[in-house]
Design a protein around this motif. Structure first.
Motif, PDB file in Angstrom:
ATOM      1  N   ALA A  19     115.335 135.749 -35.755  1.00  0.00           N
ATOM      2  CA  ALA A  19     115.555 136.050 -37.164  1.00  0.00           C
ATOM      3  C   ALA A  19     115.497 134.798 -38.021  1.00  0.00           C
ATOM      4  CB  ALA A  19     116.893 136.767 -37.353  1.00  0.00           C
ATOM      5  N   LEU A  20     115.946 133.668 -37.463  1.00  0.00           N
ATOM      6  CA  LEU A  20     115.924 132.398 -38.188  1.00  0.00           C
ATOM      7  C   LEU A  20     114.548 131.740 -38.155  1.00  0.00           C
ATOM      8  CD1 LEU A  20     119.334 130.894 -37.002  1.00  0.00           C
ATOM      9  CD2 LEU A  20     118.777 131.662 -39.323  1.00  0.00           C
ATOM     10  N   GLY A  21     113.623 132.304 -37.389  1.00  0.00           N
ATOM     11  CA  GLY A  21     112.289 131.724 -37.274  1.00  0.00           C
ATOM     12  C   GLY A  21     112.240 130.503 -36.388  1.00  0.00           C
ATOM     13  N   GLN A  22     113.237 130.376 -35.490  1.00  0.00           N
ATOM     14  CA  GLN A  22     113.290 129.212 -34.605  1.00  0.00           C
ATOM     15  C   GLN A  22     112.450 129.380 -33.349  1.00  0.00           C
ATOM     16  OE1 GLN A  22     117.499 128.667 -33.929  1.00  0.00           O
ATOM     17  NE2 GLN A  22     117.874 127.879 -35.983  1.00  0.00           N
ATOM     18  N   ILE A  23     112.002 130.599 -33.075  1.00  0.00           N
ATOM     19  CA  ILE A  23     111.096 130.843 -31.954  1.00  0.00           C
ATOM     20  C   ILE A  23     109.703 130.996 -32.543  1.00  0.00           C
ATOM     21  CG2 ILE A  23     110.553 132.341 -30.009  1.00  0.00           C
ATOM     22  CD1 ILE A  23     113.436 133.179 -29.912  1.00  0.00           C
ATOM     23  N   ASN A  24     108.917 129.943 -32.444  1.00  0.00           N
ATOM     24  CA  ASN A  24     107.610 129.927 -33.108  1.00  0.00           C
ATOM     25  C   ASN A  24     106.620 129.192 -32.227  1.00  0.00           C
ATOM     26  OD1 ASN A  24     105.457 129.832 -34.927  1.00  0.00           O
ATOM     27  ND2 ASN A  24     106.843 129.674 -36.690  1.00  0.00           N
ATOM     28  N   TYR A  25     105.473 129.786 -31.990  1.00  0.00           N
ATOM     29  CA  TYR A  25     104.458 129.193 -31.125  1.00  0.00           C
ATOM     30  C   TYR A  25     103.186 128.860 -31.897  1.00  0.00           C
ATOM     31  CZ  TYR A  25     107.237 130.358 -27.037  1.00  0.00           C
ATOM     32  OH  TYR A  25     108.227 130.422 -26.093  1.00  0.00           O
ATOM     33  N   LEU A  26     103.308 128.699 -33.212  1.00  0.00           N
ATOM     34  CA  LEU A  26     102.134 128.384 -34.004  1.00  0.00           C
ATOM     35  C   LEU A  26     101.768 126.920 -33.834  1.00  0.00           C
ATOM     36  CD1 LEU A  26     100.087 129.503 -35.974  1.00  0.00           C
ATOM     37  CD2 LEU A  26     101.570 128.789 -37.847  1.00  0.00           C
TER      38      LEU A  26
END
Length: 454
Positions: free
Chosen positions: A447-454
């Motif tokens: 939800a916080l956007g801390q899991i990101n693989y971009l």
């Protein structure tokens, strides 16, 4: 053979060139297309980090997304190829069985000859074409959109794999708890049997011990079967070989240390991959509006050709003389009236852009609600974990005391069974609560956007 020598040479040259082009095409296609590996690697000890990394590399959905990126790149190259000069070659050979006759000054006159052959070289160059302009201006955004789609799939996969990993561990812990309980119950059964044989206790304690042991063994067997299914589900998420064993490795103490997180963080929906996807879509839609505005401008192209013309009534002398011609052509094409089609397309593109703005607003509301729900679940699960941890300590202390009192003849075996059941449930609840906290922590991080693989 001399009669056919010249045409045959031309035909052989054309056929040979076509064969070479086809062979080169098949070789390039065979090299460009990647096939699934015959055998994926096997993990010796699968930690959470190893499992997630393996899934990112081998899951079919991710591989399909990466292939989609390659497809997009080649689609862009195909569109941009129209910017380059287009050179073509045409060849034909015609035999007129009956030459056309026309009436000139009242007299029939045959126009033409029996044998005609022509070769044409053409060149065309786009000077202004809105389709090519759109492809050139949006190529980076189109590539970014494809990579963002891959990143979104990786994020969802990492979350699902992590939760499935914790689910496997929770069930595995239940199996381990049952195994330890079976050892204790077997010892209790021997004690009850010895007391029964010694006349200290009646047969009821022995039977109760047997019932508890049988129930625990059945529970263990059921959890073992459930564990197999959960491991297979985890393997399917990972893209792991179905015929290979997956050995899960974890450190419970480290997981207990990992449950804590900062609950005072504020959510920023712009860090979410969904927002980045919408931002890219907005750029592409703005380019689409500009594309529709360009529909009021003319298409301009430059064309040229050089023609070789061979005509002769005798086939053997067909290529003895050439009557060439060539031309250059500047083409300007401008639709004047299309029934309001261009204006309608432009308005449609503008409304689609405004709709994207509302998608962004809806995403912001959803992210805030998602974060609030995830944080509430995390806090609730963390509170439950702390309570269950205290319950385990209390249940173990009660069990140890009652076990000693039973051996001393102070307590009945029923109380031993009850305390043992309380201890087993407390331990199972603790491990379930631990992995629920870890799973809800992942939801908060997403939800916080801390899991990101971009």
């Amino acid at each position: 053979m001399k009669y056919w020598s010249k045409p045959q040479k031309l035909l052989r040259l054309a056929v040979g060139s076509a064969v070479l082009l086809l062979n080169s095409f098949h070789v390039l296609i065979g090299q460009a297309i990647t096939r699934p590996a015959d055998q994926a690697p096997v993990l010796e000890q699968a930690t959470l980090q190893d499992v997630v990394a393996y899934a990112i590399k081998n899951q079919p959905v991710i591989q399909q997304s990466l292939i989609d990126e390659r497809i997009t790149e080649n689609q862009i190259r195909s569109r941009l190829a129209d910017w380059y000069p287009q050179i073509n070659f045409n060849y034909n050979l015609q035999h007129n069985f009956i030459v056309q006759t026309s009436i000139i000054a009242g007299n029939p006159v045959k126009l033409g000859v029996k044998n005609i052959s022509a070769a044409q070289f053409t060149l065309s160059q786009q000077i202004f074409n809105r389709d090519v302009l759109l492809a050139n201006q949006t190529r980076r955004d189109v590539q970014l959109a494809a990579s963002q789609n891959t990143a979104n799939n990786k994020t969802d996969l990492a979350v699902n794999v992590s939760k499935a990993f914790y689910d496997v561990i929770a069930t595995s812990q239940q199996v381990d708890v049952a195994e330890e309980d079976i050892i204790r119950l077997e010892r209790s059964l021997r004690d009850a049997e010895n007391q029964y044989k010694s006349g200290i206790a009646d047969k009821i304690d022995y039977k109760r011990a047997t019932i508890s042991l049988n129930n625990t063994r059945a529970n263990k067997k059921g959890n073992e079967e459930i564990l197999k299914a959960k491991i297979e589900y985890l393997k399917s998420l990972m893209g792991y070989p179905l015929d290979k064993a997956l050995n899960i490795s974890y450190d419970t103490l480290q997981m207990e240390r990992d449950v804590m997180m900062d609950t005072l963080q504020s959510v920023d929906f712009t860090t979410r991959i969904e927002y980045q996807i919408l931002s890219t879509q907005r750029k592409l839609q703005e380019a689409n509006i500009q594309y529709n505005k360009w529909s009021y401008l003319p298409n301009i192209s430059l064309n040229g050709a050089y023609n070789l013309n061979f005509q002769n009534n005798q086939f053997t002398d067909l290529y003895s003389k050439n009557y060439p011609n060539s031309f250059g052509l500047l083409t300007l094409s401008l639709p004047i009236f299309q029934g309001g089609k261009r204006k309608a397309n432009l308005r449609q593109a503008e409304w689609q852009l405004r709709r994207l703005d509302w998608d962004v607003k809806g995403l912001q509301n959803n992210v805030n609600a998602e974060y609030a729900a995830a944080l509430a679940n995390y806090k609730g699960n963390l509170t439950d974990l702390l309570a269950q941890k205290e319950n385990v300590d209390l249940a173990r202390e009660v069990y140890d005391v009652i076990q000693l009192q039973y051996k001393s003849g102070i307590k009945t075996y029923l109380e031993v069974v009850t305390s043992e059941t309380d201890l087993r449930l407390a331990r199972i609840n603790y491990y379930n609560a631990l992995y629920q906290v870890l799973a809800s922590k992942i939801d908060v991080q997403k939800a916080l956007g801390q899991i990101n693989y971009l």
